[in-house]
Design an enzyme around this catalytic site. Structure first.
Site, PDB file in Angstrom:
ATOM      1  N   ARG A  89       0.827  -1.236   0.056  1.00 33.80           N
ATOM      2  CA  ARG A  89       0.077  -0.004  -0.089  1.00 33.80           C
ATOM      3  C   ARG A  89       0.899   1.243   0.076  1.00 33.80           C
ATOM      4  NH1 ARG A  89      -5.230   1.622   3.285  1.00 33.80           N
ATOM      5  NH2 ARG A  89      -6.128   0.381   1.715  1.00 33.80           N
ATOM      6  N   HIS A 116      -7.068   0.924  -6.620  1.00 31.89           N
ATOM      7  CA  HIS A 116      -7.296   0.112  -5.313  1.00 31.89           C
ATOM      8  C   HIS A 116      -7.981  -1.109  -5.818  1.00 31.89           C
ATOM      9  CE1 HIS A 116      -7.725  -0.975  -1.179  1.00 31.89           C
ATOM     10  NE2 HIS A 116      -8.636  -0.344  -0.787  1.00 31.89           N
ATOM     11  N   GLN A 174      -9.923  -3.676  -3.267  1.00 31.75           N
ATOM     12  CA  GLN A 174     -11.235  -3.252  -2.972  1.00 31.75           C
ATOM     13  C   GLN A 174     -12.439  -3.693  -3.968  1.00 31.75           C
ATOM     14  OE1 GLN A 174     -12.220  -1.381  -0.113  1.00 31.75           O
ATOM     15  NE2 GLN A 174     -14.161  -2.104  -0.851  1.00 31.75           N
ATOM     16  N   ASP A 191     -17.246   7.333  -1.878  1.00 33.27           N
ATOM     17  CA  ASP A 191     -15.754   7.341  -1.255  1.00 33.27           C
ATOM     18  C   ASP A 191     -15.540   8.779  -0.705  1.00 33.27           C
ATOM     19  OD1 ASP A 191     -13.265   6.645  -0.287  1.00 33.27           O
ATOM     20  OD2 ASP A 191     -12.246   6.525  -2.165  1.00 33.27           O
ATOM     21  N   CYS A 234     -16.208   2.112   0.128  1.00 29.67           N
ATOM     22  CA  CYS A 234     -14.954   1.194   0.487  1.00 29.67           C
ATOM     23  C   CYS A 234     -14.615   1.106   2.003  1.00 29.67           C
ATOM     24  CB  CYS A 234     -13.871   1.581  -0.148  1.00 29.67           C
ATOM     25  SG  CYS A 234     -13.329   3.208  -0.203  1.00 29.67           S
ATOM     26  N   ARG A 250     -13.480  -8.099   1.619  1.00 29.07           N
ATOM     27  CA  ARG A 250     -12.026  -7.796   1.054  1.00 29.07           C
ATOM     28  C   ARG A 250     -11.318  -9.235   1.484  1.00 29.07           C
ATOM     29  NH1 ARG A 250     -10.028  -2.791   1.326  1.00 29.07           N
ATOM     30  NH2 ARG A 250      -7.840  -3.678   0.879  1.00 29.07           N
TER      31      ARG A 250
END
Ligand code: CP
Ligand code: NVA
Length: 308
Positions: A106, A134, A137, A227, A268, A296
């Site tokens: 990440r 991402h 996700q 988001d 998310c 996830r």
């Protein structure tokens, strides 16, 4: 198109391979719920999890997922590694592959993930979020849509808010799966042009529309996605962004404009309650955000199973 070594972008993966991962995720989820455990198929394997940004879901879901397969994980922060400052990323990659069976990263610059992937030639590199994408996700999100809607075709997915790593990842997903995608942002906050062009290149039939007005955009939505307006690394812009995005808040009034009763609301997480989404929507009957969070773990376990 052969199955890639890494999981850095959905655009690198074929629809068939992504579909297989989603099916595996759902099959393992069923087994886990029924039998309480999975075979230790990855006993002795070690996943390194390298974090340049904070995380709740990504860290814990990866660490639990590899344990469910009988393996183990290491949590590594950039304080130790100094990727690109203490040591060149290509050297870090070539050292990590001598110890580990897989790396999840990440990070800020997307290039950090691609350079690791290119240079760690013997182990998979998995993108746990970059400023650009991402993808893990998105796999959890697609699984959640399949579970709630039973399909990925004949659906209208409407993303409302910042044209960030999530919006870009939705474009990649629309390049691979046959849903209609609408993205609604204020001018200047659109998704990445190169990601959009690539999605059009891999899928000339891409069903994508940009509609700036959120009230028009949300009409007919089967899935509404939002988001944060301020992604990790943009904290200094938070106040300015709250003003720019005010009309893009997903609240009950906007959600009612879908004209559908069975629209699902996705996010998310982490959510900034009272900014991009209100409490009433996030905690309301249409919200599936905690299913996404759970998925996830299932979606990533399938990726680890396949690649490690
Ligand atoms: N959705 C997500 O990636 O959450 P974290 O930032 O907590 O990992
Ligand atoms: N766009 C958000 C996603 C967090 C999971 C961020 O990058 O901070």
């Amino acid at each position: 198109m052969s199955t890639p070594k890494d999981f850095i972008s959905l655009a690198d993966w074929s629809t068939d391979d992504l579909t297989r991962l989603l099916e595996l995720a759902m099959e393992q989820k069923r087994t886990l719920k029924k039998e309480g455990r999975l075979p230790a198929s990855h006993a002795g394997k070690v996943l390194g999890c390298l974090f340049h940004k904070p995380s709740l879901r990504t860290r814990i879901s990866f660490e639990v997922a590899i344990r469910q397969l009988g393996g183990s994980s290491l949590y590594i922060t950039d304080k130790e590694i100094g990727l690109g400052s203490r040591e060149a990323p290509q050297d870090v990659a070539r050292v990590l592959e001598r110890y580990l069976d897989g790396v999840m990263i990440r990070t800020f610059a997307h290039e950090n993930a691609t350079v690791l992937g290119r240079n760690a030639t013997t182990i998979p590199v998995i993108n746990g979020l970059t400023d650009l994408l991402h993808p893990c996700q998105l796999m959890a999100d697609l699984q959640t849509i399949l579970e709630h809607k039973g399909r990925l075709d004949d659906l209208r997915v409407v993303y409302i808010g910042d044209g960030n790593n999530m919006a870009n990842s939705w474009l990649n997903a629309a390049g691979r799966f046959p849903f209609d995608l609408v993205i609604s942002n204020p001018g200047g906050f659109e998704p990445d042009t190169a990601v959009l062009e690539n999605a059009r290149r891999i899928n000339p039939g891409l069903k994508y529309e940009a509609i700036a007005d959120p009230v028009k955009a949300i009409e007919g939505a089967d899935v509404v996605y939002t988001d944060t307006w301020t992604s990790m690394g943009q904290e200094e812009e938070a106040k300015e962004r709250r003003d720019v995005f005010a009309a893009y808040q997903v609240n009950n009034e906007l959600l009612a404009k879908t004209g559908k009763k069975d629209t699902i609301l996705m996010h998310c997480l982490p959510a900034h309650r009272g900014e991009e989404v209100t409490d009433e929507v996030l905690d309301g009957p249409q919200s599936v955000v905690f299913d996404e969070a759970e998925n996830r773990m299932h979606a990533q376990r399938a990726i680890l199973f396949e690649l490690m």
